[in-house]
Design a protein around this motif. Sequence first.
Motif, mmCIF file in Angstrom:
data_model
loop_
_atom_site.group_PDB
_atom_site.id
_atom_site.type_symbol
_atom_site.label_atom_id
_atom_site.label_comp_id
_atom_site.label_asym_id
_atom_site.label_seq_id
_atom_site.Cartn_x
_atom_site.Cartn_y
_atom_site.Cartn_z
ATOM 1 N N UNK A 21 0.847 -1.192 0.000
ATOM 2 C CA UNK A 21 0.000 0.000 0.000
ATOM 3 C C UNK A 21 0.882 1.241 0.000
ATOM 4 N N UNK A 22 0.570 2.162 -0.910
ATOM 5 C CA UNK A 22 1.370 3.383 -1.047
ATOM 6 C C UNK A 22 0.545 4.614 -0.681
ATOM 7 N N UNK A 23 1.214 5.568 -0.057
ATOM 8 C CA UNK A 23 0.654 6.904 0.128
ATOM 9 C C UNK A 23 -0.790 6.925 0.580
ATOM 10 N N UNK A 24 -1.678 7.413 -0.300
ATOM 11 C CA UNK A 24 -3.070 7.600 0.113
ATOM 12 C C UNK A 24 -3.780 6.272 0.378
ATOM 13 N N UNK B 46 6.056 9.961 2.169
ATOM 14 C CA UNK B 46 4.797 9.251 1.951
ATOM 15 C C UNK B 46 4.807 7.948 2.734
ATOM 16 N N UNK B 47 3.649 7.539 3.254
ATOM 17 C CA UNK B 47 3.615 6.244 3.950
ATOM 18 C C UNK B 47 3.727 5.088 2.962
ATOM 19 N N UNK B 48 4.337 4.018 3.405
ATOM 20 C CA UNK B 48 4.405 2.771 2.635
ATOM 21 C C UNK B 48 4.103 1.634 3.594
ATOM 22 N N UNK B 49 3.162 0.794 3.208
ATOM 23 C CA UNK B 49 2.874 -0.377 4.037
ATOM 24 C C UNK B 49 3.006 -1.606 3.162
ATOM 25 N N UNK B 50 4.101 -2.313 3.341
ATOM 26 C CA UNK B 50 4.318 -3.519 2.552
ATOM 27 C C UNK B 50 3.658 -4.697 3.256
ATOM 28 N N UNK B 51 3.518 -5.798 2.532
ATOM 29 C CA UNK B 51 2.961 -6.997 3.149
ATOM 30 C C UNK B 51 3.915 -7.500 4.225
ATOM 31 N N UNK B 108 9.125 -1.267 -8.099
ATOM 32 C CA UNK B 108 8.320 -0.155 -8.619
ATOM 33 C C UNK B 108 9.205 0.984 -9.114
ATOM 34 N N UNK B 109 10.445 0.697 -9.515
ATOM 35 C CA UNK B 109 11.382 1.771 -9.783
ATOM 36 C C UNK B 109 10.929 2.680 -10.918
ATOM 37 N N UNK B 110 10.085 2.177 -11.806
ATOM 38 C CA UNK B 110 9.614 3.032 -12.906
ATOM 39 C C UNK B 110 8.387 3.858 -12.524
ATOM 40 N N UNK B 111 7.765 3.541 -11.403
ATOM 41 C CA UNK B 111 6.532 4.230 -11.011
ATOM 42 C C UNK B 111 6.726 5.191 -9.862
ATOM 43 N N UNK B 112 7.718 4.942 -9.036
ATOM 44 C CA UNK B 112 7.907 5.786 -7.862
ATOM 45 C C UNK B 112 8.597 7.080 -8.256
ATOM 46 N N UNK B 113 8.290 8.187 -7.546
ATOM 47 C CA UNK B 113 9.065 9.400 -7.780
ATOM 48 C C UNK B 113 10.511 9.142 -7.390
ATOM 49 N N UNK B 114 11.424 9.823 -8.040
ATOM 50 C CA UNK B 114 12.834 9.676 -7.658
ATOM 51 C C UNK B 114 13.430 11.059 -7.488
ATOM 52 N N UNK B 115 13.985 11.354 -6.340
ATOM 53 C CA UNK B 115 14.120 10.518 -5.148
ATOM 54 C C UNK B 115 12.764 10.159 -4.529
ATOM 55 N N UNK B 116 12.759 9.042 -3.816
ATOM 56 C CA UNK B 116 11.542 8.549 -3.166
ATOM 57 C C UNK B 116 11.720 8.663 -1.658
ATOM 58 N N UNK B 117 10.888 9.528 -1.053
ATOM 59 C CA UNK B 117 10.890 9.654 0.408
ATOM 60 C C UNK B 117 9.730 8.840 0.952
#
Lengths: 520, 520
Positions: A21-24, B46-51, B108-117
């Motif tokens: 889950x990302x961001x929003x 941004x929050x990230x919640x991985x499995x 997700x390297x092609x989808x995330x903003x770079x730099x990714x905070x």
Amino acid sequence: MAKDKKQPRPKAETPKGFRDYFGSDVTERKRMLDRIAEVYHRHGFDPLETSAVETVEALGKFLPDVDRPNAGVFAWQEEAVPGGGTAGDWLALRYDLTAPLARVAAQYRNDLPSPYRRYAMGPVWRNEKPGPGRFRQFYQCDADTVGSGSVAADAEICAMLADALEAVGIARGDYLVRINNRKVLNGVLEAALVDFDQLNAEPGTMLDAMKQGLQVNNQGKALAISDAVLRTIDKFDKVGRDGVLALLTTGRRDESGAQIDGVGLSEAQAAPVLAFLTSKGADNAATLDNLRAAVGASQMGAEGVDELAQMAGLLSAMGVAEDRAVIDPSVVRGLGYYTGPVFEAELTFEILDEKGRRRQFGSVAGGGRYDGLVERFTGQKVPATGVSIGVDRLLAALRAKGLAGDEAAGPVVVTVMDRDRMADYQAMAADLRAAGIRAEVYLGNPKNFGNQLKYADRRGAPVAIIQGEDEAARGVVQVKDLILGARIAAQASLDEWKSQPAQTEVARADLVAEVRRILG
Amino acid sequence: MAKDKKQPRPKAETPKGFRDYFGSDVTERKRMLDRIAEVYHRHGFDPLETSAVETVEALGKFLPDVDRPNAGVFAWQEEAVPGGGTAGDWLALRYDLTAPLARVAAQYRNDLPSPYRRYAMGPVWRNEKPGPGRFRQFYQCDADTVGSGSVAADAEICAMLADALEAVGIARGDYLVRINNRKVLNGVLEAALVDFDQLNAEPGTMLDAMKQGLQVNNQGKALAISDAVLRTIDKFDKVGRDGVLALLTTGRRDESGAQIDGVGLSEAQAAPVLAFLTSKGADNAATLDNLRAAVGASQMGAEGVDELAQMAGLLSAMGVAEDRAVIDPSVVRGLGYYTGPVFEAELTFEILDEKGRRRQFGSVAGGGRYDGLVERFTGQKVPATGVSIGVDRLLAALRAKGLAGDEAAGPVVVTVMDRDRMADYQAMAADLRAAGIRAEVYLGNPKNFGNQLKYADRRGAPVAIIQGEDEAARGVVQVKDLILGARIAAQASLDEWKSQPAQTEVARADLVAEVRRILG
């Protein structure tokens, strides 16, 4: 290094059936659960967060299958960890929040207040086949009252559920908590089958089983018929009154043309069951009258109707009118599992489904009363009642209604025109943050300015700040309104575009005020 | 039933090394993490919640041990689930939040903003020996910036960490973010050992290894000496300047009298290392001067000192003074792991330890810059920097300072004097809740009133409401101030106690106002 390179690179993949889950995704769910938690807290419910890991023994459900203790759960056997688990013990990830509640209610029974009201929110894991919208890790949100047999506990949970739905943004009128009672169904069955030739009320028969709330571990004919009736009414939502009548009696042909066997009741025997399912009247009073007629002389049925009447009175006393929570005997989901009151929250507004058809959003929460929560552990029957909100479904509903929107948009992005003046840019971001405005400096390679604007776009930035050498010398900054800019780019004439109305030059000292003005 | 009884009952136990969190355990931690999240969000993270579950392949760390892939982690092998995982794949619970970040940054390297905070908060699992205060499931709270090699990213994280500590309630002056840099140490080693007989700068030697940031997988003597120096300075916190000097040269005797071998440097060679460790001056400027002297002619050392100087400038520009974040070369923890800036947040106030001695609370967060986060997956080096807050330690600090207190006390308990008037009692609770006051009705067996007051006590209730038949007839309620009552019971004379100043009779219509008055 050389050695590493010979090995194939690992795949960067979320395991099958899991997701990130990302961001929003995170903040919208969090906001929704926070609002629900606040309602639960105000009702005297305490949070409980159990460990994600349980012993397979405590989870219980899977024990009968001794050869394959991990059917449906993710389980593993403990290795010998000195001072840790005993080698050979099976551990597993919890598959719901009820099994851990049962363990906790038994383990801490001398320390917890009784009755114990608790809510729990968190992930659970299922070792099942994943599918569209079906994951092997998902959120649950439960509230339960353990240790109270009073229907006041059930009524309270229904009222709380209505409050929770309103707290997350569902308008009154857009949801309905529908309430039914398993005892009424048992009474109806008693009334329907009292003359059934093969049945009598001796121990081990169907009537006896029904009187016991069908909790008897009896594989005989009685339970089989009762089960068949339960399975049939479970299809009421799908096949309607006539379909259930056919299934209770001689059977029916399904859509594919296959013949489905009937239970074998006569139409007269099936009639009370149908009367029960369709006894919803214009208001609770009318529904209760219909139900009293449907249960006939059954004592258990009368008890169930009384419970519903009490709940109606309690809800009314709590200020919960029938447009929010109502008695509705057509609620059949879970009726086979619960032992008393059963409830379901439905969203009544329409959405467009994947095929573009309008349909009611449907159920987002369900619950009811159940016995034997801690009995497996202690041998004592402890009454309990609770509700579980479908977190993903409710969140989808909020999104469908435009209610989940993360007000917190992207950050203001301070661009970097001059790598050596990073301190100036960081100071701008710090000033904005001190004013409560989300802000960040671009930290990538600043050489290509186009990349910086692309980055701001990807971040959903409402505003970009620009200060080159020239602006720095003059003590000003350029403030770019990216939202207005995007609108102009889409609509404006070349002249309008050239006049750059979306970009304003202000004194450095006015930076915060100007950004505040744009953000409104 | 009879069959069930023959089986032994399962034990109601949390698995060894795991724990359950109740009530304020949950809300206090949640409030702390919410405040930290707000600060991180304002900084553009941004929050990230991985499995919770990863493939063992993606986790990586444990792969070398092919026979025992689950050393240190909870792992299991997938069964064949149709459409699910491939039978035989190893899955595991994440052991930290960095390994999943690496997987996500690659995936997700092609989808995330770079730099990714991004920031992440959640449980992690370790299959280790549990001990006092050491559990097999615990919380981590991380913030990282992936894809920026700029020290502005490091400075930003230090500033954000200081803000986060203040946001949770730690006063300015009660904490300090201390900053060091691995490159400075490498430079110092270069300066110290440049004349070392057996060393030269050819590939595969210690000097070369140092220049590469000691990332070379070289088992030779060079790395062995370098490692020995690193291990030695790691003990600086414990053994101090003289202890480190002894360990770098001829060895020392530890407390138990055992002889610990030295690294074998001469005193002259050890001197620059000691100068580095003790180069903290009165302010950043003085420290930087001392460090420039310590690294001598080393180019890498000069680079490290420059980075520290830049960070000092950026922090100052962001309004973070040296009483909040300061350069301190005595920070050595993690220096062997990180590749550039290293930082640690320390709480400087004193608490009483378990033996009643006053001591500084100590470290609550640490982090730094590291390379190769996603390299395992993609082959590309991606610079990253981040910080991890010790959730349990910071929460313990807040508790020690009386800052974690859950303002949300127990609920007002409406007692039940007359079982048939449950609706009246529920209406009282509903009225209180509508006024924003946490309230609940007693739902246990109401027969024994003493049990109801015991229950209110266990719930931490500030107020109990009582309405018997007599009060109901007169339209009044008794409002019992339980906090005042407890104080009177502890202190008052019999006469005072008899006058019952803690119990007030008010009109039913004034219930909410009276409770509000008592709650203040």
